[in-house]
Write an enzyme that holds these catalytic residues in place. Structure first.
Site, PDB file in Angstrom:
ATOM      1  N   HIS A 133       8.375  36.577 -20.940  1.00 26.84           N
ATOM      2  CA  HIS A 133       9.199  37.782 -20.924  1.00 26.84           C
ATOM      3  C   HIS A 133      10.164  37.662 -22.115  1.00 26.84           C
ATOM      4  O   HIS A 133      10.552  36.556 -22.485  1.00 26.84           O
ATOM      5  CB  HIS A 133       9.966  37.803 -19.599  1.00 26.84           C
ATOM      6  N   ASP A 210      11.509  29.863 -16.314  1.00 26.41           N
ATOM      7  CA  ASP A 210      11.966  31.201 -15.943  1.00 26.41           C
ATOM      8  C   ASP A 210      11.357  31.503 -14.581  1.00 26.41           C
ATOM      9  O   ASP A 210      10.148  31.726 -14.464  1.00 26.41           O
ATOM     10  CB  ASP A 210      11.509  32.202 -17.011  1.00 26.41           C
ATOM     11  N   GLN A 213       9.961  35.627 -11.474  1.00 23.88           N
ATOM     12  CA  GLN A 213       8.862  36.068 -10.613  1.00 23.88           C
ATOM     13  C   GLN A 213       8.375  34.940  -9.710  1.00 23.88           C
ATOM     14  O   GLN A 213       7.527  35.162  -8.847  1.00 23.88           O
ATOM     15  CB  GLN A 213       7.683  36.579 -11.460  1.00 23.88           C
ATOM     16  N   LYS A 236      15.272  40.405  -7.897  1.00 19.91           N
ATOM     17  CA  LYS A 236      13.815  40.341  -7.745  1.00 19.91           C
ATOM     18  C   LYS A 236      13.443  39.631  -6.445  1.00 19.91           C
ATOM     19  O   LYS A 236      12.275  39.511  -6.093  1.00 19.91           O
ATOM     20  CB  LYS A 236      13.185  39.639  -8.934  1.00 19.91           C
ATOM     21  N   CYS A 374       8.604  44.243 -21.202  1.00 22.68           N
ATOM     22  CA  CYS A 374       9.404  43.258 -21.935  1.00 22.68           C
ATOM     23  C   CYS A 374       8.563  42.051 -22.312  1.00 22.68           C
ATOM     24  O   CYS A 374       9.024  40.905 -22.257  1.00 22.68           O
ATOM     25  CB  CYS A 374      10.633  42.830 -21.133  1.00 22.68           C
TER      26      CYS A 374
END
Lengths: 416, 162
Positions: A133, A210, A213, A236, A374
């Site tokens: 991302h 990251d 998700q 999220k 993104c």
């Protein structure tokens, strides 16, 4: 299909019951029941999170860490209580390793400023993956530009899987950090981060994951992964926007520079010099998003109250079913076909731009994301300007997948 | 909310499928690029400007049906117009898609371009229809890059790169 749904229900996943926890899902959009399939952008918020935030504003609102008075103490204890919940949720060793941030973007930028600007120099290297991302790519480009360092890219194959065989060759004595997403937001790929961490550590290189998700779809155990940083966005994972966490190993956080300067992050201040607070306060300058952080704590309570394994199994089944339904429609191509995927389904329709798909689906009451997510380099890899993306949460249903498929057929009809 | 068929009218679908003047224009003396950073849409507008008249106009790029059809029909509408006439069309188109011009009640020069009026009921799509016009306008002004980035919700602020 029916048999599979039964099996899941027998295991205790009652999606109808779960949906009642999410007030937003009960509405109609353009005269049709809302089908919310944009969970990878922002997931919906359960009632207990909404109520917890309201309770804070109604009964506890005050500034934290500075008042001797009753309300400030209550606010502080709720805020620090949320940090403790985060610690247990990701299995950090200590709560002070969990820094509250606005979200992954701020978390990555914190590491870029605190770690990168201090420890990365000219000729050093940072490794990112091809499917990152922009939030885990652009800060590193900025750092490389500033320091004269080099950004190296771990490539992926056409299924959207990282080519691990090329990873070791990217690591050398100049490599200062590896930055990789746990789950790709555009492709759904679940990356083998434990393996990546192990290989990077063999070369003495720390790894930032990251987890935007990852946290909503997988059980996260930062000690088991042994990653050095793990960043989470609350919105999220069923919490309000403005809540997020940067996990970092204490010894790394301690040697890093502060990020933002200001109140709360200091020990002593004189005009000659200031000294900084211990972690995590060192990184939490100014008044944080207290209500959001407490909301994140409540979202974790919620996730702990449901059968998460059954929830994830339900999501996997939705992904399988949606993949089968959409692949069966002529003219539809799935983007991202990794073997290990979370419930994110990117697709394109021949001769139809994803924005038009998004508008027509919206008319059917179906919320999806259309665009580059993104992740422009990912779009470039697959030779598309953009994709449509349906992303599922455990409160979605098979009927909603069927409505998605029917609406996609309608798109094709409009553009035929 | 208007019906879907008002947004995706046959004419728009036709221009999407077979965009007119969809090629690089050899001999163009104005070239302008447009980006919508939100969605990644990109187009290049080629203009041949001669003695204050847009002698020829073309475009290439990628975008949704709305932006492609808007670009295609724009090239047809603007070709042969003077700089002033093109400016008027730009202003009127803008005011129409942002809901400030009632194309049925007020005098205007939009003609067939009024089929884009439905876009105003889809706030997320207004930029799609405007991008080609902004890009053309930048070429008209002799600028090289247009973007929908700095426009904010009020798209009536004319030239993008100002």
């Amino acid at each position: 299909m029916i048999a599979t749904e039964k099996t899941i229900e027998e295991k205790g996943w009652d999606v109808g019951r779960i949906r009642e926890d999410f007030p937003v899902l009960g509405q109609t959009v353009n005269g049709k029941p809302l089908v919310y399939l944009d969970n990878a952008a922002s997931a919906q918020v359960p009632r207990i999170v909404i109520e917890r935030g309201a309770k804070y504003l109604r009964e506890e609102h005050s500034n934290i860490h500075r008042g001797v008075h009753y309300l400030s103490q209550r606010a502080t204890s709720a805020y620090e209580g949320a940090r403790e919940k985060v610690k247990r949720f990701i299995n950090a060793r200590e709560a002070r390793e969990c820094v509250f941030v606005r979200g992954v973007t701020e978390g990555v930028n914190l590491v870029m400023h605190g770690y990168g600007r201090k420890l990365v120099g000219e000729g050093d290297e940072i490794v990112v993956s091809e499917m990152e991302h922009h939030s885990n790519l652009v800060p590193w480009q900025m750092l490389c530009e500033e320091k004269g360092a080099r950004l190296r890219v771990l490539p992926m194959n056409d299924a959207g899987e990282l080519i691990l065989d090329e990873f070791d060759a990217l690591l050398n004595e100049r490599t200062k950090l590896v930055c990789v997403g746990h789950v790709s937001n555009s492709l759904g790929t679940i990356n083998p981060v434990k393996e990546i961490v192990a290989r990077a550590h063999k070369q003495g290189v720390p790894v930032l994951v990251d987890g935007a998700q990852g946290a909503p779809h997988l059980k996260v155990d930062v000690q088991d992964l042994d990653c050095d940083f793990y960043a989470i966005s609350g919105h999220k994972m069923f919490a309000p926007t403005g809540s997020g966490v940067l996990y970092g190993k204490a010894e790394l956080l301690e040697k890093m520079n502060p990020f933002l300067g200001g109140g709360s992050m200091i020990r002593t201040v004189t005009f000659e010099r200031s000294t900084y607070a211990a972690i995590p306060d060192k990184f939490e300058a100014g008044t944080p998003a207290i209500a959001s952080a407490i909301g994140l704590g409540a979202a974790i309570d919620y996730l702990n109250s449901i059968d998460r394994e059954a929830a994830h199994a339900h999501e996997r089944e939705l992904l399988r079913y949606a993949t089968e339904k959409l692949s069966g429609i002529e003219g539809v191509r799935i983007i991202g076909t990794a073997r290990e995927k979370a419930s994110v389904l990117g697709f394109v329709i021949d001769e139809v731009h994803p924005h038009d798909v998004g508008t027509i689906l919206d008319q059917e009451g179906i919320a999806i994301r259309a665009g580059h997510h993104c992740a422009q380099p990912v779009m470039q890899h697959f030779g598309v300007p953009a994709t449509a993306r349906a992303s599922f949460a455990f409160y979605n249903t098979k009927e909603e997948v069927e409505r998605l498929a029917a609406a996609v057929e309608k798109v094709i009809e409009v553009f035929a | 909310m208007s019906e879907l068929s008002e947004l995706y009218q046959q004419v728009i679908l036709d221009h999407n499928k077979k965009p007119r003047n969809f090629q690089k224009l050899e001999g163009a003396n104005r070239v302008s690029e447009g980006f919508n950073p939100l969605c990644g849409d990109q187009l290049t507008v080629y203009m041949l400007m001669d003695e204050g008249v847009v002698r020829d106009l073309s475009f290439v790029g990628t975008g949704c049906a709305i932006s492609k059809a808007a670009a295609s029909m724009m090239t047809q509408a603007v070709k042969g117009k003077t700089r002033e006439e093109a400016q008027v069309l730009f202003d009127e188109f803008h005011r129409m898609v942002t809901g400030e011009l009632d194309e049925e009640a007020e005098e205007n020069h939009l003609g067939r371009l009024t089929i884009f009026a439905g876009v105003r009921d889809y706030p997320a799509r207004v930029k799609c229809a405007s991008l080609p016009w902004h890009t053309m306008h930048a070429a008209l002004e002799g600028e090289e890059t247009a973007t929908t980035e700095n426009l904010g919700p009020d798209l009536t602020q004319a030239a993008v790169s100002e």
